[in-house]
Write a protein that holds these residues in place. Structure first.
Motif, short mmCIF file in Angstrom:
data_model
loop_
_atom_site.label_atom_id
_atom_site.label_comp_id
_atom_site.label_asym_id
_atom_site.label_seq_id
_atom_site.Cartn_x
_atom_site.Cartn_y
_atom_site.Cartn_z
N PHE A 145 0.84 -1.20 0.00
CA PHE A 145 0.00 0.00 0.00
C PHE A 145 0.88 1.25 0.00
CE2 PHE A 145 -3.85 -2.12 2.34
CZ PHE A 145 -4.04 -2.95 1.24
N GLU A 146 0.36 2.32 -0.59
CA GLU A 146 1.12 3.55 -0.76
C GLU A 146 1.03 4.45 0.47
OE1 GLU A 146 0.85 5.28 -4.90
OE2 GLU A 146 -0.91 3.97 -4.95
N ALA A 147 1.95 5.42 0.55
CA ALA A 147 1.95 6.38 1.65
C ALA A 147 1.05 7.57 1.35
CB ALA A 147 3.37 6.87 1.94
N SER A 148 1.01 8.01 0.11
CA SER A 148 0.20 9.17 -0.27
C SER A 148 0.00 9.16 -1.78
CB SER A 148 0.86 10.48 0.16
OG SER A 148 2.09 10.68 -0.52
N VAL A 149 -0.98 9.91 -2.23
CA VAL A 149 -1.26 10.08 -3.66
C VAL A 149 -1.59 11.56 -3.88
CG1 VAL A 149 -2.80 9.54 -5.59
CG2 VAL A 149 -2.13 7.73 -3.97
N ALA A 150 -0.99 12.17 -4.88
CA ALA A 150 -1.30 13.55 -5.24
C ALA A 150 -1.91 13.57 -6.64
CB ALA A 150 -0.06 14.43 -5.20
N ILE A 151 -3.06 14.20 -6.78
CA ILE A 151 -3.72 14.37 -8.08
C ILE A 151 -4.21 15.80 -8.14
CG2 ILE A 151 -5.58 13.66 -9.62
CD1 ILE A 151 -5.51 10.90 -8.38
N GLY A 152 -3.70 16.56 -9.09
CA GLY A 152 -4.09 17.95 -9.21
C GLY A 152 -3.79 18.71 -7.93
N ASP A 153 -4.77 19.43 -7.43
CA ASP A 153 -4.60 20.24 -6.22
C ASP A 153 -4.90 19.48 -4.94
OD1 ASP A 153 -3.96 22.58 -7.72
OD2 ASP A 153 -6.10 22.92 -8.09
N TYR A 154 -5.08 18.17 -5.02
CA TYR A 154 -5.45 17.37 -3.87
C TYR A 154 -4.33 16.41 -3.49
CZ TYR A 154 -10.24 19.00 -4.50
OH TYR A 154 -11.37 19.78 -4.62
N LEU A 155 -4.14 16.25 -2.18
CA LEU A 155 -3.22 15.26 -1.64
C LEU A 155 -4.04 14.29 -0.80
CD1 LEU A 155 -0.24 14.33 -1.13
CD2 LEU A 155 -0.36 15.68 0.99
N PHE A 156 -3.92 13.00 -1.09
CA PHE A 156 -4.67 11.96 -0.40
C PHE A 156 -3.72 11.23 0.55
CE2 PHE A 156 -6.44 12.84 -4.53
CZ PHE A 156 -7.81 12.93 -4.30
N VAL A 157 -4.05 11.23 1.83
CA VAL A 157 -3.24 10.57 2.85
C VAL A 157 -4.19 9.85 3.80
CG1 VAL A 157 -1.37 12.25 2.68
CG2 VAL A 157 -3.19 12.60 4.35
N HIS A 158 -3.63 8.99 4.64
CA HIS A 158 -4.50 8.33 5.61
C HIS A 158 -4.91 9.27 6.74
CE1 HIS A 158 -6.43 5.51 8.18
NE2 HIS A 158 -5.57 5.75 9.16
N ALA A 159 -3.94 9.88 7.40
CA ALA A 159 -4.23 10.63 8.62
C ALA A 159 -4.12 12.13 8.46
CB ALA A 159 -3.30 10.17 9.74
N GLY A 160 -3.09 12.60 7.76
CA GLY A 160 -2.88 14.04 7.62
C GLY A 160 -1.42 14.33 7.35
N ILE A 161 -1.05 15.60 7.50
CA ILE A 161 0.33 16.01 7.28
C ILE A 161 0.74 16.97 8.40
CG2 ILE A 161 0.23 15.71 4.78
CD1 ILE A 161 -0.04 18.74 4.49
N GLU A 162 2.05 17.13 8.55
CA GLU A 162 2.59 18.07 9.54
C GLU A 162 2.63 19.47 8.93
OE1 GLU A 162 4.10 19.28 13.13
OE2 GLU A 162 3.72 17.17 12.66
N PRO A 163 1.93 20.43 9.53
CA PRO A 163 1.97 21.81 9.00
C PRO A 163 3.40 22.33 8.94
CG PRO A 163 0.24 21.59 10.65
CD PRO A 163 1.04 20.32 10.71
N GLY A 164 3.69 23.07 7.88
CA GLY A 164 4.99 23.68 7.73
C GLY A 164 6.06 22.80 7.14
N ILE A 165 5.74 21.54 6.85
CA ILE A 165 6.70 20.60 6.26
C ILE A 165 6.26 20.30 4.84
CG2 ILE A 165 7.78 18.33 6.47
CD1 ILE A 165 8.46 20.20 8.76
N ALA A 166 7.19 20.37 3.89
CA ALA A 166 6.87 20.08 2.49
C ALA A 166 6.35 18.66 2.34
CB ALA A 166 8.11 20.28 1.62
N VAL A 167 5.46 18.47 1.39
CA VAL A 167 4.84 17.17 1.19
C VAL A 167 5.88 16.08 1.00
CG1 VAL A 167 3.43 15.81 -0.40
CG2 VAL A 167 2.66 18.07 0.33
N ASP A 168 6.92 16.36 0.22
CA ASP A 168 7.91 15.32 -0.06
C ASP A 168 8.85 15.06 1.10
OD1 ASP A 168 9.43 17.63 -0.19
OD2 ASP A 168 10.13 17.31 -2.24
N ARG A 169 8.67 15.80 2.21
CA ARG A 169 9.49 15.59 3.40
C ARG A 169 8.67 15.06 4.59
NH1 ARG A 169 13.02 20.56 4.94
NH2 ARG A 169 13.94 18.94 6.27
N GLN A 170 7.41 14.79 4.36
CA GLN A 170 6.57 14.23 5.42
C GLN A 170 7.01 12.79 5.74
OE1 GLN A 170 3.85 15.76 7.00
NE2 GLN A 170 4.18 17.68 5.87
#
Length: 253
Positions: A145-170
């Motif tokens: 299973f994947e960690a995340s998927v980005a399509i257009g302006d949307y990022l799909f994750v299970h739980a969320g992301i850390e504010p202030g951290i770039a997506v590719d560094r989560q």
């Protein structure tokens, strides 16, 4: 990001935490197939946001259904914290002990492994039964299973992301486990984040995120978010006694 969109010619169906509720997933999948067939031709992607297993009665059946569905169309599956813990439990007794009260009893029972009433000294026997009775195919499936998927302006994750951290560094742990400060963050992210993990009785729509874990295992509602162009809408499978009804509605924002 009020004008968030997916690329022209694409359609996305994102499904929140299933948690072993095959009885809700099957009718929701049929509704998605009918919805997609009735709409103009598009490059369609189904995204399962993780936590396919635990809590509900048929995790084994959910995994089999998801694997078969992926053979028929593009289905991308994220790893939730429950898949992560379950895979670790094959070799780590601490994870197995921690996971059992949080839904793993039901998962193991769906594979014919009786675990209720066992003491801690019996956990090694449970692990041995897991290795013997849970097919390697299912373990490999979850591990992929994947960690995340980005399509257009949307990022799909299970739980969320850390504010202030770039997506590719989560970190993958963040993507699978975070609640705060993600949930209370009000500033825009680089994407509108579509997530599960945190149960709400209704879809939680915010300018910067959309939470679609509507508690399939406890509220009897499994939600799919439909994205096409700049539009959003929802399809829900709602358990009502012994029946399941399908409801659709437009997004609020």
């Amino acid at each position: 990001m009020a004008t968030a969109s997916v690329p022209a010619g694409q359609r996305v169906y994102a499904i929140g935490d299933i948690h072993g509720r095959l009885d809700l997933l099957e009718p929701l999948a049929r509704a998605i197939e009918a919805d997609d067939a009735a709409a103009p031709a598009a490059q369609t992607t189904v995204i399962l946001l993780g936590d396919l297993i635990d809590r509900g009665a048929d995790s084994k059946g959910v995994l089999a259904f998801a694997r078969a569905w992926r053979q028929r169309r593009t289905v991308r599956i994220l790893m939730g914290n429950h898949e992560e813990m379950f895979l670790d439990a094959f070799t780590d007794l601490e994870w197995l002990a921690r996971l059992l009260p949080h839904g793993a009893y039901e998962t193991l029972e769906s594979y014919g492994i009786a675990v209720r009433g066992l003491d801690r000294d019996s956990l090694r026997h449970v692990q041995a039964a897991m290795a013997e009775q849970i097919p390697e195919e299912d373990r490999r499936f979850m591990a992929g299973f994947e960690a995340s998927v980005a399509i257009g302006d949307y990022l799909f994750v299970h739980a969320g992301i850390e504010p202030g951290i770039a997506v590719d560094r989560q970190s993958e742990r963040t993507l699978r486990w975070i609640r705060e400060p993600f949930l209370s963050h009000r500033e825009p992210y680089s994407h509108v984040v579509v997530h599960g993990h945190t149960i709400r009785p209704q879809v939680e729509e915010r300018p910067n995120r959309i939470g679609i874990d509507t508690g399939g295992y406890c509220y009897d509602v499994l939600t799919a978010l439909v994205l096409e162009g700049g539009t959003r809408r929802f399809i829900q499978a709602r358990g009502t006694g012994s029946a399941v009804t399908i409801e659709t509605r437009a997004a609020a924002v």
